[in-house]
Design a protein around this motif. Structure first.
Motif, mmCIF file in Angstrom:
data_model
loop_
_atom_site.group_PDB
_atom_site.id
_atom_site.type_symbol
_atom_site.label_atom_id
_atom_site.label_comp_id
_atom_site.label_asym_id
_atom_site.label_seq_id
_atom_site.Cartn_x
_atom_site.Cartn_y
_atom_site.Cartn_z
ATOM 1 N N PHE B 22 0.632 -1.024 -0.126
ATOM 2 C CA PHE B 22 -0.028 0.279 0.161
ATOM 3 C C PHE B 22 0.377 1.306 0.147
ATOM 4 C CE2 PHE B 22 -1.732 3.647 2.803
ATOM 5 C CZ PHE B 22 -2.717 3.436 1.885
ATOM 6 N N CYS B 23 2.015 1.224 0.595
ATOM 7 C CA CYS B 23 2.450 2.632 1.441
ATOM 8 C C CYS B 23 3.899 2.989 -0.294
ATOM 9 C CB CYS B 23 4.073 2.112 2.318
ATOM 10 S SG CYS B 23 2.976 2.024 3.632
ATOM 11 N N VAL B 24 3.993 1.422 -0.967
ATOM 12 C CA VAL B 24 4.446 1.832 -1.937
ATOM 13 C C VAL B 24 3.853 2.111 -3.459
ATOM 14 C CG1 VAL B 24 5.643 0.413 -4.211
ATOM 15 C CG2 VAL B 24 6.143 0.189 -1.986
ATOM 16 N N VAL B 26 1.114 4.022 -2.805
ATOM 17 C CA VAL B 26 0.865 5.383 -2.731
ATOM 18 C C VAL B 26 1.874 6.427 -3.030
ATOM 19 C CG1 VAL B 26 0.448 7.649 -1.221
ATOM 20 C CG2 VAL B 26 -0.730 5.541 -0.490
ATOM 21 N N THR B 27 3.114 5.535 -2.888
ATOM 22 C CA THR B 27 3.915 6.670 -3.339
ATOM 23 C C THR B 27 4.567 6.337 -4.648
ATOM 24 O OG1 THR B 27 5.392 5.968 -1.341
ATOM 25 C CG2 THR B 27 7.118 6.193 -3.422
ATOM 26 N N LEU B 28 4.327 4.925 -5.827
ATOM 27 C CA LEU B 28 4.007 5.298 -6.928
ATOM 28 C C LEU B 28 3.421 6.590 -7.571
ATOM 29 C CD1 LEU B 28 4.480 1.134 -7.988
ATOM 30 C CD2 LEU B 28 6.135 3.278 -8.416
#
Lengths: 446, 154
Positions: B22-24, B26-28
């Motif tokens: 999920f964090c990756v 959002v970052t993408l």
């Protein structure tokens, strides 16, 4: 701008790189050429910090700063580091492929994509930097004149270093500027913006190289590229001031301390000492950042052998001794409780302003929570405490200096610039923390 | 509350990894939004910088401080690098920018290095100054909006 000036700058930065890589070789040994390549960015930052720190001391004792002095320092430092490496029995790098840690095709592809995206951005920044005029107020009002004074007069000219604005700011950036002028052959305030481009390249390579073995490529590159594209960081990368350099030196030093907490490898402490000493001589808050990083590392290593504390205290002594010859900063006078609350609110608002920093601080908070639950709790505690102290430090600056209005307007209050350090640290922290959460899953499966 | 915390801490591998993904993600998404803008901004800045002429680039922020960049060019050409200069500022004139009166001296100190500021120097950068305050001074260059470079007899 001339080709000679650009080549001179490239040669100077190549010399910083060689000095730093040689220092790393002496400190840890570099078994393969792939290690040299991986740690070249860190080596470059170590070289820049070591050069600036040494020349700060030399200028304070009135040694003249000239072209030959510059060459002798870089050549002498490199030779001394090489001799130390030989005495310590470090083997020369051999071969390129690390057979112990084979990289998968997928991770190589992701890394290649990350390098390509970063390279595209850096190429555009290069074109922007090489013809950039001097515009930012702080740059023309005192940072660059100080560099010109060191270049023109060979030292800390009394008029410039006592009557220009912010006379007590430390001199590492003006020293780098003066070295750049020597390398270019004149005080060319247009082409010298490329010096800041080299620093950005070095910083990117340093963070990527330090994390390469600790964070999977698919986790590393999106965050790394994002942090250099968030609005406030992207707009400040090439401004010839000390903000980006102090953030980068501090974050690289703090990252090495975090990795040292995990694996206890002594060379990381030595390199962190050089970087944090450099940060302390780059900007006044650099000393605050360094003190916070070392204090939190001391607390995080509680319960370990006394030798560990002794090593950390030695690092603190090195950083303090490097900063000692420079004049101490005004501590500020403080204010009311209402002002303290207003300062905290301002720091909070600035930090979570997505128009400035995109989602970087938000993702870092999620990563911290996840790492406390499932990841490396010691590193999570270190990073959380350090981020907390850096945040409080920003609020303290607004609180203590009563002449600063409670506003995010950059010409009136430095809080936005200051918060850059928090955001860069939180981006790096996110990577370490999420990697530890991901690996904790792997350990459970095994 | 305690149960929720317990469940959170004992979450399985899938949940942990889902959070990382999920964090990756959002970052993408942020990267997809930000990267083109950052590249475009850097490209536009490079074009704007390339479009400047040599003097505009060399003068930089001085263009916002002085109404006429010729003063800066002439000052560098006329005042020898090993001499000092004084700055004398009079009443603001039509054509001056908001920064002319307040920032001219600081900018000149920066721009004209290694020439030093000295109130008693024989070179005077005059911005609508009171010429009577500099008896014997000869204008070696004069522009519009009260700008001049004076030299006192040595």
């Amino acid at each position: 701008m001339s080709v000679r000036a650009v080549l001179g700058l490239a040669a100077l930065n190549g010399a910083y790189l060689i000095l730093g890589v040689m220092l790393l070789w002496a400190l840890r040994g570099l078994r393969r050429w792939s290690d040299v390549l991986r740690l070249a960015g860190l080596g470059y930052l170590v070289g820049v910090a070591a050069f600036g720190t040494v020349w700060t001391q030399l200028l304070v004792v009135r040694l003249p700063f000239g072209g030959w002095g510059l060459v002798l320092t870089l050549a002498g430092g490199t030779a001394a580091a090489g001799a130390a490496g030989v005495l310590l029995g470090r083997p020369r790098p051999r071969g390129f492929v690390d057979t112990d840690r084979p990289a998968s095709a997928a991770s190589l592809l992701v890394a290649a994509a990350g390098v390509a995206l970063t390279g595209l951005l850096l190429e555009a920044l290069f074109r922007s930097a090489r013809l950039q005029s001097l515009q930012a107020y702080d740059a023309w009002a005192f940072w660059v004149p100080k560099g010109k004074a060191i270049y023109d007069f060979g030292g800390l000219d009394q008029q410039v270093f006592t009557t220009f604005p912010n006379a007590t700011y430390p001199p590492l950036v003006p020293i780098l500027d003066a070295a750049a002028f020597h390398a270019m052959g004149s005080a060319d305030v247009v082409t010298f913006h490329l010096q800041y481009w080299f620093l950005v390249v070095g910083a990117t390579a340093a963070i990527a190289g330090c994390l390469y073995r600790h964070v999977p490529a698919w986790l590393l590159w999106p965050s790394l590229v994002l942090v250099f594209t968030v609005p406030r960081i992207a707009s400040g990368l090439l401004v010839p001031q000390a903000d980006v350099l102090v953030d980068v030196l501090f974050v690289a030093g703090a990252l090495l301390l975090a990795l040292w907490l995990r694996d206890g490898r002594g060379w990381r402490l030595a390199a962190a000492a050089v970087l944090l000493a450099g940060a302390g001589l780059t900007k006044r808050e650099g000393l605050l950042f360094a003190a916070a990083a070392l204090a939190v590392a001391l607390a995080a290593s509680y319960g370990r052998h006394r030798v560990v504390w002794l090593r950390l205290l030695t690092v603190a002594a090195v950083v303090g001794a490097a900063a000692l010859p420079w004049r101490p900063a005004d501590a500020g006078a403080g204010g009311s409780i209402d002002r303290l609350l207003d300062a905290l609110r301002l720091s909070f608002d600035v930090l979570f302003d997505t128009a400035l920093w995109s989602v970087v601080p938000l993702v870092a908070l999620i990563a911290l929570g996840a790492a406390f639950a499932w990841g490396d709790r010691r590193v999570a505690a270190y990073l959380a405490a350090l981020l907390g102290l850096v945040f409080l430090g920003g609020a303290w600056v607004t609180y203590a200096f009563r002449e600063l209005p409670i506003t995010a307007q950059e010409s009136a209050n430095p809080i936005v610039r200051y918060t850059g350090a928090f955001v860069l640290l939180s981006a790096v922290a996110t990577l370490l923390l999420l990697a530890s959460v991901w690996r904790s899953g792997t350990e459970d499966l095994q | 509350m305690y149960d929720v915390l317990q469940r959170w801490l004992s979450a399985g591998v899938g949940t942990r990894r889902l959070l990382v993904v999920f964090c990756v993600a959002v970052t993408l998404v942020a990267l997809v939004v930000r990267y083109p803008d950052a590249l475009h901004d850097a490209d536009e800045t490079a074009r704007a910088n390339a479009a400047l002429d040599f003097v505009d680039r060399a003068v930089g922020a001085g263009n916002s401080v002085f109404p006429d960049q010729r003063l800066l060019v002439e000052a560098r050409g006329l005042i020898p690098p090993d001499e000092s200069f004084a700055v004398s500022v009079g009443d603001p004139q039509p054509g001056w920018t908001d920064l002319t009166a307040s920032s001219a001296e600081l900018f000149l100190r920066s721009y004209l290095l290694p020439r030093r500021l000295d109130p008693n120097a024989r070179w005077v950068v005059c911005l609508a100054c009171d010429r009577d305050a500099h008896p014997g001074a000869v204008a070696v260059w004069e522009g519009d909006e009260g700008l001049a470079i004076l030299r006192l007899a040595s």
